[in-house]
Design an enzyme around this catalytic site. Structure first.
Site, PDB file in Angstrom:
ATOM      1  N   LYS A  28     -12.232  14.885   5.064  1.00  0.00           N
ATOM      2  CA  LYS A  28     -13.370  14.397   4.273  1.00  0.00           C
ATOM      3  C   LYS A  28     -14.265  13.511   5.123  1.00  0.00           C
ATOM      4  CE  LYS A  28     -13.939  10.637   1.606  1.00  0.00           C
ATOM      5  NZ  LYS A  28     -13.718   9.620   0.573  1.00  0.00           N
ATOM      6  N   ARG A  55       0.843  -1.204   0.000  1.00  0.00           N
ATOM      7  CA  ARG A  55       0.000   0.000   0.000  1.00  0.00           C
ATOM      8  C   ARG A  55       0.877   1.253   0.000  1.00  0.00           C
ATOM      9  NH1 ARG A  55      -3.080  -3.344   3.714  1.00  0.00           N
ATOM     10  NH2 ARG A  55      -2.196  -2.333   5.560  1.00  0.00           N
ATOM     11  N   LYS A 102     -18.478  17.983  -1.969  1.00  0.00           N
ATOM     12  CA  LYS A 102     -18.111  16.868  -2.862  1.00  0.00           C
ATOM     13  C   LYS A 102     -19.369  16.063  -3.151  1.00  0.00           C
ATOM     14  CE  LYS A 102     -15.077  12.848  -3.273  1.00  0.00           C
ATOM     15  NZ  LYS A 102     -13.725  12.344  -3.061  1.00  0.00           N
TER      16      LYS A 102
HETATM   17  P1  13P Z   1     -14.631   7.731  -6.362  1.00  0.00           P
HETATM   18  O1  13P Z   1     -14.196   8.876  -7.238  1.00  0.00           O
HETATM   19  O2  13P Z   1     -13.987   6.429  -6.693  1.00  0.00           O
HETATM   20  O3  13P Z   1     -16.125   7.675  -6.228  1.00  0.00           O
HETATM   21  O4  13P Z   1     -14.069   8.046  -4.900  1.00  0.00           O
HETATM   22  C1  13P Z   1     -14.205   9.307  -4.397  1.00  0.00           C
HETATM   23  C2  13P Z   1     -14.320   9.267  -2.932  1.00  0.00           C
HETATM   24  O5  13P Z   1     -13.523   9.846  -2.234  1.00  0.00           O
HETATM   25  C3  13P Z   1     -15.443   8.514  -2.357  1.00  0.00           C
HETATM   26  O6  13P Z   1     -15.547   8.825  -0.998  1.00  0.00           O
END
Ligand code: 13P
Length: 343
Positions: free
Chosen positions: A138, A48, A221
């Site tokens: 996030k 990873r 987002k």
């Molecule tokens: P994806 O662009 O693969 O949907 O992932 C974005 C993300 O951070 C989901 O929490």
């Protein structure tokens, strides 16, 4: 720590700078295992680390990456030569961020709906993450747009959690990425996606307001307004772009500096084409529209790498190509021909 809104706003604007977007490299241990299984790589801590290290060392790719969302393990890891991975990101001119939610759990008395957990102890974790270099965070909530779902119970509970998370972040001078994701994996049509997304965003911004979150110091987002992946008929690129912008105009305060979309299972080129169409057709929007992609930035480099050190340069080229294409999409300058030239 006393909130400094100028500082939060400065970071948020840097995260959505023209020509750049966010790399979501914050897959949990379970999710990265699924990705590695696909390419026949064992999900060890070292693999990873090696994988993420070569992404962050990709000079050409990182030119188009304003920020990187990390997972708890990664923000603490060091590169093979001992340099903290956070430092590699900073040296590439990008901002380190951290996923702080603890994932989705079944919502009580609700069939197939989830509530995102992770608020307990979050204030203390944010202090630690700030010390490790995180300047943004996030938190992801998910909603299912089929069979009478989502319920208001689900929308409201997740909006309250997103709002308290965002307020805690801002208190600690960390920019919250607020991610309410209407899932794309079902057979719903685009109308259902539009109706559910609008409701979810309305409730989310209402709860952000009640929690005293400053819109100037956050990034949204969201999902795009799109047909479910299993729908019989998929909406065209322009329709996705126009409907997405329409819903955002209905719901997102003009004071929010930027909106960074998730890719959500779209193909890599689809995710680029949709973002590009929005930026090409809709000028003078109050917020910047960019990407915060996980799969749509990483599928190609993962495949090219397949766990072999010899493949790293090719994998870095694959990553740089996707990052560049999405960078162009942030200004509406992407063209499908550019994909063919690189192929
Ligand atoms: P994806 O662009 O693969 O949907 O992932 C974005 C993300 O951070 C989901 O929490």
């Amino acid at each position: 720590m006393a909130m400094n809104l100028d500082e939060l706003n400065r970071i948020a604007r840097a995260m959505v700078e023209k020509g750049k977007g966010i790399l979501a490299a914050d897959e949990s241990s379970g999710t990265i295992k699924k990705r590695f299984d696909k390419i026949g790589v064992e999900s060890t801590e070292e693999n990873r680390r090696d994988y993420r290290e070569f992404l962050f060392r990709s000079k050409e790719g990182m030119k188009h990456i304003s920020g990187v969302i990390l997972y708890d393990e990664t923000i603490r890891q060091k590169a093979r030569d001992g340099t903290p991975l956070v430092k590699l990101i900073e040296e590439a001119g990008s901002i380190p961020g951290i996923k702080v939610d603890k994932g989705t759990k079944a919502l009580p008395f609700s069939k197939d709906e989830t509530i995102t957990e992770g608020l307990d102890g979050l204030r203390e974790r944010l202090v630690e993450y700030r010390g490790l270099g995180a300047r943004f965070a996030k938190w992801r909530a998910t909603y299912t747009p089929t069979q009478g779902r989502p319920s208001y119970t689900c929308i409201n509970a997740n909006a309250q959690a997103l709002a308290r998370y965002a307020a805690l972040c801002q208190e600690e001078n960390i920019v919250p990425i607020v991610e309410p994701e209407v899932l794309m994996d079902y057979d719903n049509d685009i109308d259902a996606c539009e109706a559910v997304t609008e409701w979810v965003l309305k409730e989310t911004f209402q709860q952000l307001y009640y929690a005293n979150v400053a819109p100037e110091g956050m990034i949204l987002k969201p999902n795009m307004i799109i047909s479910g992946m299993k729908a019989e008929k998929r909406a065209r690129v322009e329709e996705v772009a126009d409907r997405t912008v329409k819903v955002l105009k209905h719901c997102v305060p003009a004071a929010v500096p930027g909106i960074a979309f998730l890719s959500g299972g779209q193909s890599e080129e689809e995710a680029t084409a949709h973002l590009n169409a929005m930026n090409a057709a809709h000028l003078n929007l109050p917020w910047r529209l960019t990407f915060s992609y996980g799969r749509a930035l990483q599928a190609a480099p993962q495949k090219a790498w397949s766990g072999k050190a010899d493949n790293v340069p090719a994998a870095q080229r694959a990553f740089a190509h996707r990052a560049q294409m999405n960078g162009l999409a942030t200004t509406g300058a992407w063209k499908p021909d550019l994909e063919k030239k690189a192929a």
